[in-house]
Design a protein around this motif. Structure first.
Motif, mmCIF file in Angstrom:
data_model
loop_
_atom_site.group_PDB
_atom_site.id
_atom_site.type_symbol
_atom_site.label_atom_id
_atom_site.label_comp_id
_atom_site.label_asym_id
_atom_site.label_seq_id
_atom_site.Cartn_x
_atom_site.Cartn_y
_atom_site.Cartn_z
ATOM 1 N N PRO A 29 0.832 -1.208 0.000
ATOM 2 C CA PRO A 29 0.000 0.000 0.000
ATOM 3 C C PRO A 29 0.865 1.256 0.000
ATOM 4 O O PRO A 29 1.987 1.259 0.523
ATOM 5 N N CYS A 31 0.858 4.003 1.623
ATOM 6 C CA CYS A 31 1.298 4.611 2.884
ATOM 7 C C CYS A 31 2.516 3.925 3.479
ATOM 8 O O CYS A 31 3.240 4.522 4.286
ATOM 9 N N ASP A 45 -0.882 11.047 -1.065
ATOM 10 C CA ASP A 45 -1.907 10.886 -0.029
ATOM 11 C C ASP A 45 -2.498 9.492 -0.211
ATOM 12 O O ASP A 45 -3.372 9.279 -1.051
ATOM 13 N N TRP A 47 -4.198 7.190 1.682
ATOM 14 C CA TRP A 47 -5.447 6.633 2.188
ATOM 15 C C TRP A 47 -6.598 7.225 1.396
ATOM 16 O O TRP A 47 -6.578 8.410 1.032
ATOM 17 N N ASP A 72 -6.606 10.937 1.497
ATOM 18 C CA ASP A 72 -6.178 11.429 2.806
ATOM 19 C C ASP A 72 -4.705 11.149 2.998
ATOM 20 O O ASP A 72 -4.190 10.141 2.516
ATOM 21 N N CYS A 74 -1.459 9.972 5.084
ATOM 22 C CA CYS A 74 -1.308 8.692 5.785
ATOM 23 C C CYS A 74 -1.409 8.823 7.300
ATOM 24 O O CYS A 74 -1.263 7.837 8.022
ATOM 25 N N GLY A 76 -4.237 10.427 8.483
ATOM 26 C CA GLY A 76 -5.659 10.666 8.677
ATOM 27 C C GLY A 76 -6.096 12.096 8.468
ATOM 28 O O GLY A 76 -7.281 12.411 8.604
ATOM 29 N N TRP A 78 -6.145 15.705 5.870
ATOM 30 C CA TRP A 78 -6.337 15.968 4.447
ATOM 31 C C TRP A 78 -6.280 17.468 4.197
ATOM 32 O O TRP A 78 -6.331 18.275 5.138
ATOM 33 N N TYR A 214 -13.425 3.011 3.610
ATOM 34 C CA TYR A 214 -12.001 3.322 3.767
ATOM 35 C C TYR A 214 -11.133 2.316 3.009
ATOM 36 O O TYR A 214 -11.364 1.112 3.079
ATOM 37 N N ASP A 216 -6.885 1.540 1.371
ATOM 38 C CA ASP A 216 -5.510 1.860 0.988
ATOM 39 C C ASP A 216 -5.483 1.893 -0.531
ATOM 40 O O ASP A 216 -6.211 1.145 -1.189
ATOM 41 N N ARG A 226 -9.628 -1.108 4.196
ATOM 42 C CA ARG A 226 -8.857 -1.031 5.437
ATOM 43 C C ARG A 226 -9.750 -0.549 6.574
ATOM 44 O O ARG A 226 -10.844 -0.024 6.352
ATOM 45 N N ASP A 229 -9.658 4.981 10.103
ATOM 46 C CA ASP A 229 -8.788 5.623 11.091
ATOM 47 C C ASP A 229 -9.580 6.584 11.972
ATOM 48 O O ASP A 229 -9.062 7.083 12.970
#
Length: 248
Positions: A29, A31, A45, A47, A72, A74, A76, A78, A214, A216, A226, A229
């Motif tokens: 992934p 992140c 970004d 996520w 987002d 990594c 959480g 943005w 949500y 990745d 995923r 978060d």
């Protein structure tokens, strides 16, 4: 007015390239690969939140409609103001209609604004969120033509709507409009039947409004579910309102 017409004629006659300039090896992934200089293969970004909304006044009566797809960071967080003001576009409805009429017609059905023109809503989603998806930046395409990345973003988002049927995932567990449910039961149904990890949202009255799924991101546009978060304590019990429009 004449210049706008000429521009649209040019768009209509243009060939949409939208071919990625490289094949990205998916090793992990995004992140977990942060720091890579190749942001066409490793999203800056990494996520992704994909959101669908339940608006009683918006058709169809047995489908959710799209809110958007939000890259987002990594951690959480943005960007609230987008990531590239030089590519803040307006009249995206006209652009999409000229480049891909089928996509335009689809978006008018499944990505509707609850207030104001659909195109204004699409402008906002692209400018605030689409410009943050680095895997579709202009340099990531072969023979890039202006707006390729805009069209690709909308194609990616609408593909998620085609892949996941949130209404059916809930209905298969007996969760249908017109009654009260727990947030946990709705999220469990979405996990079981749609294969997503989600957060169910509501308004201040406790009325169900949205599902946030949500993911990745792997490579350019592969999404892996995923665990969210963000896990607020609200919306524990909520009302799932029926739509006020006829089924279509």
């Amino acid at each position: 007015m004449l210049s706008k017409s000429i521009a649209l004629l040019f768009l209509a006659g243009a060939t949409v390239a939208q071919q990625f300039s490289q094949v990205c090896p998916i090793t992990a992934p995004a992140c977990s690969l942060q720091g890579s200089a190749n942001t066409c293969c490793v999203a800056k970004d990494g996520w992704i939140v994909y959101a669908e909304t339940w608006v009683p006044s918006v058709t169809p009566s047995n489908k959710f409609t799209i809110h958007g797809l939000w890259p987002d960071r990594c951690n959480g967080t943005w960007s609230d103001s987008g990531c590239d003001a030089s590519r803040n576009y307006t009249s995206t409805g006209d652009i999409v209609k000229a480049r891909n009429p089928d996509l335009f017609n689809l978006m008018n059905k499944i990505w509707q604004s609850s207030s104001g023109p659909n195109s204004d809503f699409w402008d906002h989603e692209w400018n605030k969120h689409g410009t943050c998806l680095t895997t579709i930046d202009p340099q990531c395409f072969v023979n890039y033509q202006k707006y390729d990345e805009l069209i690709k973003y909308f194609e990616i988002v609408t593909a998620q709507h085609a892949k996941y049927d949130f209404y059916k995932a809930l209905a298969d567990e007996g969760i249908v409009p017109g009654a009260n449910y727990t947030r946990s039961s709705m999220e469990a149904a979405l996990n079981k039947n749609a294969g997503i990890r989600s957060l169910v949202r509501c308004d201040k009255t406790g009325t169900f409004t949205e599902v946030w799924a949500y993911f990745d991101i792997l490579g350019q546009d592969t999404f892996l579910p995923r665990v969210p978060d963000y896990n607020p304590n609200d919306c524990q019990n909520l009302y799932y309102p029926p739509k006020t429009v006829k089924k279509c």
